[in-house]
Design an enzyme around this catalytic site. Structure first.
Site, short mmCIF file in Angstrom:
data_model
loop_
_atom_site.label_atom_id
_atom_site.label_comp_id
_atom_site.label_asym_id
_atom_site.label_seq_id
_atom_site.Cartn_x
_atom_site.Cartn_y
_atom_site.Cartn_z
N HIS A 1 -3.01 7.17 2.26
CA HIS A 1 -3.49 5.85 1.84
C HIS A 1 -4.86 5.61 2.45
O HIS A 1 -5.07 5.82 3.66
CB HIS A 1 -2.49 4.78 2.29
CG HIS A 1 -3.02 3.40 2.09
ND1 HIS A 1 -3.56 2.99 0.89
CD2 HIS A 1 -3.13 2.35 2.94
CE1 HIS A 1 -3.96 1.73 1.01
NE2 HIS A 1 -3.71 1.33 2.23
N CYS B 1 0.82 -1.23 0.00
CA CYS B 1 0.00 0.00 0.00
C CYS B 1 0.85 1.27 0.00
O CYS B 1 0.33 2.37 -0.20
CB CYS B 1 -0.95 0.00 1.18
SG CYS B 1 -1.98 -1.47 1.26
N ASN C 1 -10.17 0.12 0.18
CA ASN C 1 -8.70 0.19 0.15
C ASN C 1 -8.22 -0.48 -1.13
O ASN C 1 -8.33 -1.70 -1.29
CB ASN C 1 -8.18 -0.54 1.40
CG ASN C 1 -6.66 -0.57 1.49
OD1 ASN C 1 -5.97 -0.26 0.53
ND2 ASN C 1 -6.16 -0.95 2.64
N1 ACO Z 1 -18.16 -8.22 10.09
C1 ACO Z 1 -18.58 -8.50 11.33
N2 ACO Z 1 -17.75 -8.78 12.34
C2 ACO Z 1 -16.45 -8.80 12.09
C3 ACO Z 1 -15.91 -8.51 10.83
C4 ACO Z 1 -16.84 -8.22 9.80
N3 ACO Z 1 -16.44 -7.93 8.55
N4 ACO Z 1 -14.58 -8.58 10.88
C5 ACO Z 1 -14.26 -8.90 12.15
N5 ACO Z 1 -15.38 -9.03 12.89
C6 ACO Z 1 -15.50 -9.36 14.29
C7 ACO Z 1 -14.32 -10.12 14.80
O1 ACO Z 1 -14.43 -11.50 14.53
C8 ACO Z 1 -14.40 -9.84 16.29
O2 ACO Z 1 -15.39 -10.67 16.85
P1 ACO Z 1 -15.08 -11.42 18.24
O3 ACO Z 1 -14.84 -10.31 19.23
O4 ACO Z 1 -16.33 -12.19 18.45
O5 ACO Z 1 -13.87 -12.23 17.98
C9 ACO Z 1 -14.93 -8.40 16.33
O6 ACO Z 1 -15.52 -8.15 15.05
C10 ACO Z 1 -13.87 -7.36 16.59
O7 ACO Z 1 -12.76 -7.66 15.76
P2 ACO Z 1 -11.48 -6.77 15.74
O8 ACO Z 1 -10.49 -7.34 14.78
O9 ACO Z 1 -11.06 -6.55 17.17
O10 ACO Z 1 -12.09 -5.41 15.18
P3 ACO Z 1 -11.43 -4.00 15.09
O11 ACO Z 1 -12.22 -3.01 15.82
O12 ACO Z 1 -9.95 -4.06 15.34
O13 ACO Z 1 -11.64 -3.67 13.56
C11 ACO Z 1 -10.35 -3.61 11.56
C12 ACO Z 1 -11.04 -4.49 12.57
C13 ACO Z 1 -11.40 -2.78 10.83
C14 ACO Z 1 -9.63 -4.48 10.53
C15 ACO Z 1 -9.35 -2.69 12.30
O14 ACO Z 1 -8.49 -3.43 13.11
C16 ACO Z 1 -8.53 -1.88 11.34
O15 ACO Z 1 -9.02 -1.02 10.67
N6 ACO Z 1 -7.22 -2.12 11.28
C17 ACO Z 1 -6.40 -1.44 10.37
C18 ACO Z 1 -6.08 -2.36 9.32
C19 ACO Z 1 -6.36 -1.86 7.95
O16 ACO Z 1 -6.91 -0.82 7.70
N7 ACO Z 1 -5.93 -2.68 7.05
C20 ACO Z 1 -6.06 -2.38 5.70
C21 ACO Z 1 -4.91 -3.00 5.02
S1 ACO Z 1 -3.45 -2.44 5.65
C22 ACO Z 1 -3.14 -1.04 5.00
O17 ACO Z 1 -3.70 -0.69 4.01
C23 ACO Z 1 -2.18 -0.25 5.73
#
Ligand code: ACO
Length: 324
Positions: free
Chosen positions: A251, A118, A281
């Site tokens: 990004h 990215c 993304n």
């Molecule tokens: N729909 C419903 N529930 C979901 C989903 C979904 N799509 N995805 C995860 N969950 C659930 C998980 O299973 C978890 O459930 P549990 O507590 O029963 O186990 C719960 O939601 C919380 O999961 P987390 O991973 O703790 O959620 P978080 O608040 O961290 O959000 C996310 C996840 C959106 C990925 C966040 O961590 C984030 O934005 N991270 C940054 C990563 C990113 O943007 N990556 C993009 C690629 S990297 C880049 O471009 C730099």
């Protein structure tokens, strides 16, 4: 020593739009639960564009390149450097940049790919800047392009809801005034495990896991901290204050990451260009696509100072500060 400035921008998105509700219905059919509410609240994403099966990165990249050439008022034959940033190349080789060159109907200019996930577009732009400043190129096509849908595990709701396909491009040309004010690139390979697609081809077969895997919370923290520091570093290098930035084009990973960064830098959210709600993304394509949108709708104007930032797998990150 010549300077380099952006003389044209272009973008291309495959026509098929998949909304969060479409995706939720598709996943539900396979017994996987997600919802528009969850995706919007956690990420800010409402929809993404997905390429039809068989559509390759070079096709999207070529369309974006043509749009950027038109906007710069140049012909393909004027270009003496093509760099494509991608993690989803058509082939192991030749490079996607060579395929774009052939699609444009020209030959002779240097053409190669850059792999920084990215962060790929800011890595490519900084590289093209170095070529132009050292007199090795006059007009460079710098492209970020991805068919990221091809490396997603569509049964993994933690990742498949986050990404989309697309391509963005700029023409970077030699100029008497800057242009590119400063560049800053970084990586920390020790963090490779938090975001990877760790498959490889061996003896004619894919071995390892070819799908994107991510530790979302680790990526979130590293992305915020590294981009805030990178913004400060690149502004210090250019000798300008953070407050002199007119627009941030980061990004497009997650609206919460973007808002954290702008607040930590003391910049209002009004100065953020956001396209992730419509594009999701698109990895290396996200920064040039967002730049193109904001140039074409008139928000970004000549003379303004724009901070371009990438962050992604590797772990990699970087900033390019430009005057438009
Ligand atoms: N729909 C419903 N529930 C979901 C989903 C979904 N799509 N995805 C995860 N969950 C659930 C998980 O299973 C978890 O459930 P549990 O507590 O029963 O186990 C719960 O939601 C919380 O999961 P987390 O991973 O703790 O959620 P978080 O608040 O961290 O959000 C996310 C996840 C959106 C990925 C966040 O961590 C984030 O934005 N991270 C940054 C990563 C990113 O943007 N990556 C993009 C690629 S990297 C880049 O471009 C730099």
């Amino acid at each position: 020593m010549p300077f380099a400035r952006i003389t044209g921008t272009g973008g291309y998105l495959p026509p098929r739009i998949v909304t969060n509700n479409d995706l939720a219905a598709d996943l539900a059919a396979r017994g996987i639960e997600t919802s528009d509410t969850w995706i919007v609240e956690r990420t800010g994403i409402h929809q993404r564009h997905i390429a039809e099966p068989g559509v390759k990165t070079s096709t999207l990249a070529t369309a974006a390149a043509r749009a950027a050439l038109d906007s710069a008022g140049l012909q393909a034959g004027d270009i003496d450097l093509i760099i494509v940033a991608t993690s989803t190349p058509d082939f192991i080789f030749p490079s996607t940049a060579c395929l774009v060159q052939a699609n444009l109907g020209v030959g002779g200019a240097a053409a190669f790919d850059i792999q920084a996930v990215c962060s790929g577009f800011v890595y490519a732009l900084a590289t093209a800047n170095a070529f132009i400043r050292s007199g090795q190129a006059q007009h460079a096509l710098v492209i970020g392009a991805e068919v990221f849908s091809s490396i997603l595990d569509w049964n993994d709701r933690r990742t498949c809801v986050l990404f989309g396909d697309g391509a963005g491009a700029v023409v970077l040309s030699a100029a008497e005034a800057p242009g590119v004010l400063a560049t800053r690139l970084n990586a920390d390979g020790r963090q490779q495990h938090i975001l990877c697609a760790a498959g490889t081809v061996e003896a004619g077969k894919v071995t390892g896991d070819p799908f994107l895997r991510m530790d979302g919370q680790a990526v979130f923290k590293l992305a915020v901290n590294s981009l805030v520091q990178s913004a400060r570093d690149v502004c210090a290098q250019a000798g300008i204050a953070i407050d002199d930035i007119d627009w941030m084009v980061p990004h497009q990973a997650n609206i919460r990451i973007l808002n954290f960064i702008s607040r930590r830098l003391g910049l209002s959210d009004e100065r953020l260009v956001v396209t992730l709600d419509r594009h999701a993304n698109t990895s290396a394509a996200s920064v040039p696509l967002a730049l193109d949108v904001a140039c074409r709708d008139g928000r970004i104007r000549a003379g303004q100072t724009v901070l371009l930032q990438g962050v992604g797998g590797g772990f990699t990150w970087g900033s390019v500060l430009v005057r438009i």
